[in-house]
Enzyme design. Structure first.
Site, mmCIF file in Angstrom:
data_model
loop_
_atom_site.group_PDB
_atom_site.id
_atom_site.type_symbol
_atom_site.label_atom_id
_atom_site.label_comp_id
_atom_site.label_asym_id
_atom_site.label_seq_id
_atom_site.Cartn_x
_atom_site.Cartn_y
_atom_site.Cartn_z
ATOM 1 N N GLY A 12 0.512 -1.175 -0.087
ATOM 2 C CA GLY A 12 -0.029 -0.055 -0.030
ATOM 3 C C GLY A 12 0.771 1.240 0.027
ATOM 4 O O GLY A 12 0.331 2.567 0.376
ATOM 5 N N SER A 13 2.092 0.979 -0.340
ATOM 6 C CA SER A 13 2.975 2.373 -0.389
ATOM 7 C C SER A 13 2.476 3.558 -1.299
ATOM 8 O O SER A 13 2.355 4.610 -1.125
ATOM 9 C CB SER A 13 4.380 2.371 -0.659
ATOM 10 O OG SER A 13 4.706 1.934 -1.909
ATOM 11 N N ASN A 14 1.641 2.847 -2.568
ATOM 12 C CA ASN A 14 1.192 4.080 -3.654
ATOM 13 C C ASN A 14 -0.014 4.597 -3.090
ATOM 14 O O ASN A 14 -0.539 5.535 -3.009
ATOM 15 C CB ASN A 14 1.214 3.573 -5.073
ATOM 16 C CG ASN A 14 2.239 3.380 -5.608
ATOM 17 O OD1 ASN A 14 2.627 4.248 -6.214
ATOM 18 N ND2 ASN A 14 3.021 2.342 -5.738
ATOM 19 N N MET A 81 -3.953 -6.951 -7.640
ATOM 20 C CA MET A 81 -3.231 -8.284 -7.965
ATOM 21 C C MET A 81 -4.141 -9.115 -9.005
ATOM 22 O O MET A 81 -3.958 -10.185 -9.397
ATOM 23 C CB MET A 81 -2.613 -9.208 -6.940
ATOM 24 C CG MET A 81 -1.408 -8.415 -6.502
ATOM 25 S SD MET A 81 -0.163 -8.107 -7.704
ATOM 26 C CE MET A 81 1.001 -7.124 -6.687
ATOM 27 N N ASN A 103 -3.946 2.821 -13.905
ATOM 28 C CA ASN A 103 -3.003 1.747 -13.424
ATOM 29 C C ASN A 103 -1.521 2.499 -13.303
ATOM 30 O O ASN A 103 -1.151 3.519 -14.111
ATOM 31 C CB ASN A 103 -3.137 0.438 -13.925
ATOM 32 C CG ASN A 103 -2.234 -0.693 -13.368
ATOM 33 O OD1 ASN A 103 -2.175 -0.733 -12.228
ATOM 34 N ND2 ASN A 103 -1.534 -1.289 -14.057
ATOM 35 N N HIS A 105 2.378 1.111 -13.486
ATOM 36 C CA HIS A 105 3.083 -0.273 -13.974
ATOM 37 C C HIS A 105 4.618 0.220 -13.503
ATOM 38 O O HIS A 105 5.044 1.144 -14.121
ATOM 39 C CB HIS A 105 2.961 -0.796 -15.139
ATOM 40 C CG HIS A 105 3.424 -1.999 -15.472
ATOM 41 N ND1 HIS A 105 3.268 -3.192 -15.148
ATOM 42 C CD2 HIS A 105 4.706 -2.175 -16.174
ATOM 43 C CE1 HIS A 105 3.993 -4.184 -15.269
ATOM 44 N NE2 HIS A 105 4.919 -3.441 -16.119
HETATM 45 C C1 GRF Z 1 4.146 -1.092 -7.341
HETATM 46 O O1 GRF Z 1 5.436 -1.312 -7.790
HETATM 47 C C2 GRF Z 1 3.275 -0.624 -8.384
HETATM 48 O O2 GRF Z 1 3.778 -0.012 -9.615
HETATM 49 C C3 GRF Z 1 2.842 -2.068 -8.962
HETATM 50 O O3 GRF Z 1 2.780 -2.732 -7.774
HETATM 51 C C4 GRF Z 1 3.527 -2.227 -6.874
HETATM 52 C C5 GRF Z 1 2.549 -1.882 -5.509
HETATM 53 O O4 GRF Z 1 3.423 -1.496 -4.393
HETATM 54 N N1 GRF Z 1 1.575 -2.018 -9.568
HETATM 55 P P1 GRF Z 1 2.740 -0.757 -3.135
HETATM 56 O O5 GRF Z 1 1.456 -1.792 -2.703
HETATM 57 O O6 GRF Z 1 1.904 0.492 -3.600
HETATM 58 O O7 GRF Z 1 3.871 -0.337 -2.212
#
Ligand code: GRF
Length: 193
Positions: A12-14, A81, A103, A105
């Protein structure tokens, strides 16, 4: 104010970065819900402590209903996922014909689609890789590009270093690209890949 529903499966860092950007006004939108593929993930914890409603393993119909009832403007994937069905993509499509699903990527698409893209780039020995923000279409990791940013990896010594550098870039790029897309409608439709 625009409204966002996010979907996330992992750390969940994003998602955290989007919440922070929303608070700071960098992302001019409220995050009104988070769908998770299971509870107990980092993303679910972040949402719960921020008071954001969490949908657990939402079905396509649950996502569509939430989107309509809560007047959501964009569905944002943050490390989700599960592959989205074409029915869901079509149900959320905007009147202008564009997907309303965004999204991020971790590669310079069309290079290195699929899983573990930082690892794929590091192992391939390419001098640089990057991050892509794109609209979601039926084919996985395709769709119009909203933004891309590259970074050098030939001086990095492990895939962990590549990922750390990449995530730092992801966190800045994603909020700004979503903001431009939903608030300014900036989309160059000729740039598909
Ligand atoms: C990130 O590298 C994003 O680009 C990919 O999955 C990863 C998710 O990381 N789609 P986080 O859970 O947001 O830390």
């Amino acid at each position: 104010m625009k409204r966002i529903l996010a979907l996330a499966s992992g750390r969940g860092s994003n998602f955290q970065a989007l919440c922070d950007a929303s608070k700071k006004g960098i992302l001019r939108a409220d995050i009104v819900g988070l769908g998770v593929s299971r509870l107990g993930t980092g993303a679910a914890q972040i949402a719960m402590s921020a008071g954001i409603p969490v949908l657990i393993q939402p079905s396509d119909q649950a996502i569509i209903d939430f989107f309509r009832e809560e007047r959501v403007d964009a569905l944002v994937l943050a490390g989700y996922m599960k592959i989205l069905s074409s029915e869901l993509i079509e149900a959320l499509r905007g009147k202008d014909g564009h997907s309303r699903i965004v999204n991020i990527h971790p590669s310079l698409l069309p290079a290195f689609p699929g899983m573990n893209a930082y690892w794929q780039a590091y192992n391939a020995g390419v001098p640089e890789t990057g991050v892509t923000v794109h609209l979601v279409e039926r084919e996985v990791d395709t769709g119009p590009v909203l933004d891309q940013k590259s970074f050098r990896i030939d001086d990095l010594r492990s895939v962990e270093e590549v990922e750390a550098r990449g995530l730092e870039i992801e966190h800045g790029l994603y909020a700004r690209a979503i903001d431009r897309f939903i608030n300014e409608g900036k989309l160059d439709v000729t740039r598909t890949h």
